[in-house]
Design an enzyme around this catalytic site. Structure first.
Site, PDB file in Angstrom:
ATOM      1  N   SER A 119       0.799  -1.230   0.000  1.00  8.97           N
ATOM      2  CA  SER A 119       0.000   0.000   0.000  1.00  8.97           C
ATOM      3  C   SER A 119       0.829   1.276   0.000  1.00  8.97           C
ATOM      4  O   SER A 119       1.573   1.533  -0.927  1.00  8.97           O
ATOM      5  CB  SER A 119      -0.950  -0.044   1.198  1.00  8.97           C
ATOM      6  OG  SER A 119      -1.809   1.046   1.161  1.00  8.97           O
ATOM      7  N   HIS A 120       0.707   2.057   1.072  1.00  9.37           N
ATOM      8  CA  HIS A 120       1.373   3.359   1.153  1.00  9.37           C
ATOM      9  C   HIS A 120       2.780   3.236   1.723  1.00  9.37           C
ATOM     10  O   HIS A 120       3.465   4.237   1.878  1.00  9.37           O
ATOM     11  CB  HIS A 120       0.543   4.272   2.060  1.00  9.37           C
ATOM     12  CG  HIS A 120       0.293   3.643   3.390  1.00  9.37           C
ATOM     13  ND1 HIS A 120      -0.562   2.585   3.541  1.00  9.37           N
ATOM     14  CD2 HIS A 120       0.826   3.862   4.605  1.00  9.37           C
ATOM     15  CE1 HIS A 120      -0.562   2.178   4.808  1.00  9.37           C
ATOM     16  NE2 HIS A 120       0.277   2.951   5.472  1.00  9.37           N
ATOM     17  N   ASP A 295      -1.970   6.801  -3.099  1.00 12.39           N
ATOM     18  CA  ASP A 295      -0.861   6.022  -2.542  1.00 12.39           C
ATOM     19  C   ASP A 295      -0.359   5.001  -3.555  1.00 12.39           C
ATOM     20  O   ASP A 295      -0.831   4.957  -4.704  1.00 12.39           O
ATOM     21  CB  ASP A 295      -1.276   5.355  -1.222  1.00 12.39           C
ATOM     22  CG  ASP A 295      -2.327   4.263  -1.418  1.00 12.39           C
ATOM     23  OD1 ASP A 295      -3.012   4.278  -2.459  1.00 12.39           O
ATOM     24  OD2 ASP A 295      -2.459   3.417  -0.526  1.00 12.39           O
ATOM     25  N   ASP A 297      -0.735   1.790  -4.119  1.00 11.35           N
ATOM     26  CA  ASP A 297      -1.631   0.835  -4.779  1.00 11.35           C
ATOM     27  C   ASP A 297      -2.958   1.452  -5.204  1.00 11.35           C
ATOM     28  O   ASP A 297      -3.845   0.740  -5.688  1.00 11.35           O
ATOM     29  CB  ASP A 297      -1.873  -0.399  -3.903  1.00 11.35           C
ATOM     30  CG  ASP A 297      -2.581  -0.050  -2.603  1.00 11.35           C
ATOM     31  OD1 ASP A 297      -2.361   1.053  -2.078  1.00 11.35           O
ATOM     32  OD2 ASP A 297      -3.362  -0.887  -2.107  1.00 11.35           O
ATOM     33  N   ASP A 299      -5.527   2.945  -3.560  1.00  9.42           N
ATOM     34  CA  ASP A 299      -6.811   2.946  -2.843  1.00  9.42           C
ATOM     35  C   ASP A 299      -6.987   4.178  -1.962  1.00  9.42           C
ATOM     36  O   ASP A 299      -8.098   4.508  -1.583  1.00  9.42           O
ATOM     37  CB  ASP A 299      -7.048   1.640  -2.073  1.00  9.42           C
ATOM     38  CG  ASP A 299      -5.922   1.271  -1.135  1.00  9.42           C
ATOM     39  OD1 ASP A 299      -4.945   2.043  -1.041  1.00  9.42           O
ATOM     40  OD2 ASP A 299      -6.006   0.197  -0.497  1.00  9.42           O
ATOM     41  N   ARG A 300      -5.894   4.876  -1.627  1.00  7.06           N
ATOM     42  CA  ARG A 300      -6.025   6.080  -0.791  1.00  7.06           C
ATOM     43  C   ARG A 300      -6.029   7.345  -1.644  1.00  7.06           C
ATOM     44  O   ARG A 300      -5.470   7.349  -2.748  1.00  7.06           O
ATOM     45  CB  ARG A 300      -4.844   6.184   0.174  1.00  7.06           C
ATOM     46  CG  ARG A 300      -4.778   5.054   1.151  1.00  7.06           C
ATOM     47  CD  ARG A 300      -3.617   5.240   2.096  1.00  7.06           C
ATOM     48  NE  ARG A 300      -3.674   4.193   3.109  1.00  7.06           N
ATOM     49  CZ  ARG A 300      -3.241   4.310   4.352  1.00  7.06           C
ATOM     50  NH1 ARG A 300      -2.673   5.428   4.743  1.00  7.06           N
ATOM     51  NH2 ARG A 300      -3.348   3.318   5.205  1.00  7.06           N
ATOM     52  N   LYS A 396     -11.449   0.537  -0.987  1.00  6.40           N
ATOM     53  CA  LYS A 396     -11.496   1.984  -1.150  1.00  6.40           C
ATOM     54  C   LYS A 396     -10.848   2.318  -2.485  1.00  6.40           C
ATOM     55  O   LYS A 396     -10.083   1.520  -3.026  1.00  6.40           O
ATOM     56  CB  LYS A 396     -10.810   2.674   0.016  1.00  6.40           C
ATOM     57  CG  LYS A 396      -9.382   2.241   0.322  1.00  6.40           C
ATOM     58  CD  LYS A 396      -8.999   2.809   1.672  1.00  6.40           C
ATOM     59  CE  LYS A 396      -7.535   2.573   2.000  1.00  6.40           C
ATOM     60  NZ  LYS A 396      -7.266   1.257   2.575  1.00  6.40           N
TER      61      LYS A 396
HETATM   62  C1  G16 Z   1      -5.307  -0.351   5.397  1.00  5.50           C
HETATM   63  C2  G16 Z   1      -6.757  -0.722   5.430  1.00  5.50           C
HETATM   64  C3  G16 Z   1      -7.575   0.478   5.845  1.00  5.50           C
HETATM   65  C4  G16 Z   1      -7.067   1.032   7.163  1.00  5.50           C
HETATM   66  C5  G16 Z   1      -5.601   1.358   7.013  1.00  5.50           C
HETATM   67  C6  G16 Z   1      -4.952   1.909   8.256  1.00  5.50           C
HETATM   68  O1  G16 Z   1      -5.119   0.598   4.384  1.00  5.50           O
HETATM   69  O2  G16 Z   1      -7.186  -1.164   4.166  1.00  5.50           O
HETATM   70  O3  G16 Z   1      -8.894   0.092   5.913  1.00  5.50           O
HETATM   71  O4  G16 Z   1      -7.748   2.179   7.526  1.00  5.50           O
HETATM   72  O5  G16 Z   1      -4.914   0.196   6.624  1.00  5.50           O
HETATM   73  O6  G16 Z   1      -4.558   0.907   9.081  1.00  5.50           O
HETATM   74  P1  G16 Z   1      -3.609   1.133  10.318  1.00  5.50           P
HETATM   75  O7  G16 Z   1      -4.129   2.334  11.058  1.00  5.50           O
HETATM   76  O8  G16 Z   1      -3.785  -0.152  11.044  1.00  5.50           O
HETATM   77  O9  G16 Z   1      -2.214   1.380   9.828  1.00  5.50           O
HETATM   78  P2  G16 Z   1      -4.046   0.412   3.234  1.00  5.50           P
HETATM   79  O10 G16 Z   1      -4.235   1.587   2.331  1.00  5.50           O
HETATM   80  O11 G16 Z   1      -2.717   0.419   3.959  1.00  5.50           O
HETATM   81  O12 G16 Z   1      -4.355  -0.907   2.620  1.00  5.50           O
END
Ligand code: G16
Length: 567
Positions: A119-120, A295, A297, A299-300, A396
């Site tokens: 992801s990010h 981000d 991937d 989704d953000r 998302k």
């Molecule tokens: C993932 C989840 C999201 C979540 C985020 C933050 O996002 O898909 O639903 O809000 O992690 O998680 P944490 O606060 O545990 O770091 P992503 O974009 O990283 O896949």
């Protein structure tokens, strides 16, 4: 293309003790995934967790193209072939955004998908890689599946693979390759990474209107946008949608749109700290009306107005909720309920109340929205962690969020800041900020949480008043959030410590589930003002921040004076 019969083999292995999936899949340093049998073990455990459904199934595979994606995909191909999967549909060069995988799972009605992303989190050989499994509704695996994958990783003794299956350059070229493994057909289809997703966006939004907004008309000047893919996977989708379809300029309206396997050594996280380049670009060039970043991937998303006016994700969700009727998809399908994750500010709750819609508060993690959407009770949801999306898929969706915002802007004929100010005037404002303390010592972070839990057990918080900077807040309730899914009654406990004050203000503490080293402590701070809606959020929330640090004794437990990131 190969028709020569191939035989799979069984390889002996031993378990790793660190393969527990986090908030969304397994995320670790690339070097951890590179260990002998590490990736193989995890992939085999995903397949084992699927049980008899796996035989003869089709799966979607792809990710953000970060370093180690190709070897991981080759491993998945070989292990899938040996585990009686019938077909893999893979993005060319292994590229799919996370929302695109979700869309494909749904469109092809397949068993699920494997998304290769952290992801990010930063990419490249020294940084992070990740693997997550998405189920047949297109959403991230629910806790129950992740837990069974984890249980299997603790006792795995062997995996199956077809080492002679030639994967060299297989994912580079569009087309279908058929193999014969143990006498069964096994197909690998390499498809265009963007086609299906772009078609879906064209069904949801009015591209004709959006093009007129971006290009301008006889009566309206062009609405000038700057879209930043942060060297992540959205680059290919952004070029296709914003430049080719909507007529944005490839030189002036988009940036960092070539996906790089190390994201150009940046942290591909769209927030005010890591997307500072975009903030600066908008501050330096006042001709831009709108900015957005995604981000790694895809989704953000982060939304900015003229002069980098920042829209919190919580406000973004509330504004979209209030204006969904201008988007053709919702005109056609109707708007059912709204939802947000628990730490997300409650701005959208006010919209739900006014519009008479159902409202849900779920734990952090997109996986918790899926059941509600499948049951037809949820149309739009979001999280403070820069996630916004709808029931068009079960992830998302960053690009969707930007197209939704542009639709609202086109419809209301107003800029971002004007829209926010109008919204706050109508509903009041939920001021929100999040303090992140990244890569803390795990021991100190755990002690901080244990100490807060102790305060909950002792019951000393409720009724107590705290004062900072002349403002006082009395604790009305304190607990560790737990959630019962209204559809399947599954329970998620210990989802974040909440201190709720009498005036509706909130302090929330939780440990991130997406980091790959040390512990990241997140402190979420929120208050609500009906009239005073134009004060700077950091100024408004300063007293509560002080109280939050005092209650948690954060400095004592972490030795940190300042957060790493404030959003
Ligand atoms: C993932 C989840 C999201 C979540 C985020 C933050 O996002 O898909 O639903 O809000 O992690 O998680 P944490 O606060 O545990 O770091 P992503 O974009 O990283 O896949």
């Amino acid at each position: 293309m190969s028709s020569e019969p191939l035989q799979s083999i069984v390889v002996e292995t031993t378990p790793f003790d660190d393969q527990k999936p986090g908030t969304s899949g397994l995320r670790k340093k690339v070097k951890v995934f590179m260990q002998k049998n590490y990736t193989e073990n995890f992939v085999q455990c995903i397949f084992d967790a699927l049980g008899c459904k796996l035989k003869g199934s089709t799966l979607i595979v792809g990710g953000d193209g970060r370093y180690f994606s190709k070897p991981a995909i080759n491993t998945i191909i070989r292990i899938a072939s040996a585990n009686e999967v019938s077909k893999l549909i893979i993005g060319q060069l292994g590229i799919f955004s996370t929302p695109a995988v979700s869309a494909l799972i749904r469109q092809h009605k397949v068993l699920g998908g494997i998304v290769l992303t952290a992801s990010h989190n930063p990419g490249g050989i020294r940084n992070d890689f990740g693997i997550k499994y998405n189920i047949e509704n297109g959403g991230p695996a629910p806790d129950q599946i992740s837990n069974s994958i984890y249980e299997l990783t603790k006792k795995i003794t062997q995996y199956k693979t077809t080492p002679t299956l030639e994967t060299d350059r297989l994912i580079d070229i569009l087309g279908t390759s058929k193999f014969n493994v143990n006498g069964r057909d096994f197909t690998v289809e390499i498809i265009d990474s963007t086609k299906n997703y772009v078609a879906l966006m064209k069904e949801i939004f009015d591209f004709h209107k959006l093009r007129a907004l971006i290009r301008g008309t006889d009566s309206r000047p062009p609405f000038s946008i700057l879209i930043d893919s942060m060297n992540g996977v959205t680059g290919v989708y952004v070029r296709n949608i914003f430049v080719e379809e909507l007529g944005a300029s490839p030189d002036n309206n988009v940036r960092r749109v070539v996906p790089l396997d190390n994201f150009g050594e940046i942290h591909p996280d769209p927030n005010l700290t890591y997307a500072k380049d975009l903030v600066d670009a908008l501050q330096e060039n006042a001709s831009y009306d709108f900015g957005a970043a995604f981000d790694g991937d895809g989704d953000r998303n982060m939304i900015l107005g003229k002069n980098a006016f920042f829209v919190t994700p919580s406000d973004s969700l509330a504004v979209l909720a209030n204006n969904l009727e201008c988007i053709p998809y919702f005109k056609k399908n109707g708007v059912h309920g709204f939802a947000r994750s628990m730490p997300t500010a409650a701005a959208v709750d006010r919209v739900a109340a006014k519009l008479g819609k159902e409202m849900f508060e779920v734990p952090t993690g997109w996986k918790y929205f899926g059941n509600l959407m499948d049951a037809g009770r949820l149309s739009l949801c979001g999280e403070e962690s820069f996630g916004t999306g709808s029931d068009h898929i079960r992830e998302k969706d960053g690009i969707w969020a930007v197209l939704a915002w542009l639709s609202v802007i086109e419809h209301k004929k107003m800029g971002v800041e004007e829209i926010l100010k109008e919204h706050w005037k109508l509903y009041g404002r939920n001021y929100f900020t999040r303090y992140d303390y990244e890569e803390c010592e795990t021991e100190g972070a755990n002690l901080l949480i244990e100490n807060l839990e102790k305060l909950l057990t002792e019951g000393t918080l409720v009724g107590k008043s705290y004062t900072a900077q002349g403002k006082s807040y009395k604790v009305a309730k304190a607990d560790n959030f737990s959630y019962v899914d209204p559809i399947d009654n599954s329970v998620a406990q210990n989802q974040g410590i909440r201190i709720l004050f009498e005036d509706g203000s909130r302090l929330i503490y939780r440990l991130s589930g997406t980091g790959s080293s040390g512990a990241t402590i997140r402190v979420y701070i929120e208050c609500y003002e009906k009239e005073d809606v134009l004060t700077d959020a950091q100024v408004m929330l300063k007293p509560l921040v002080e109280i939050g640090l005092e209650i948690s004794q954060l400095k004592k437990f972490t030795q940190r004076e300042e957060p790493t990131v404030i959003t």
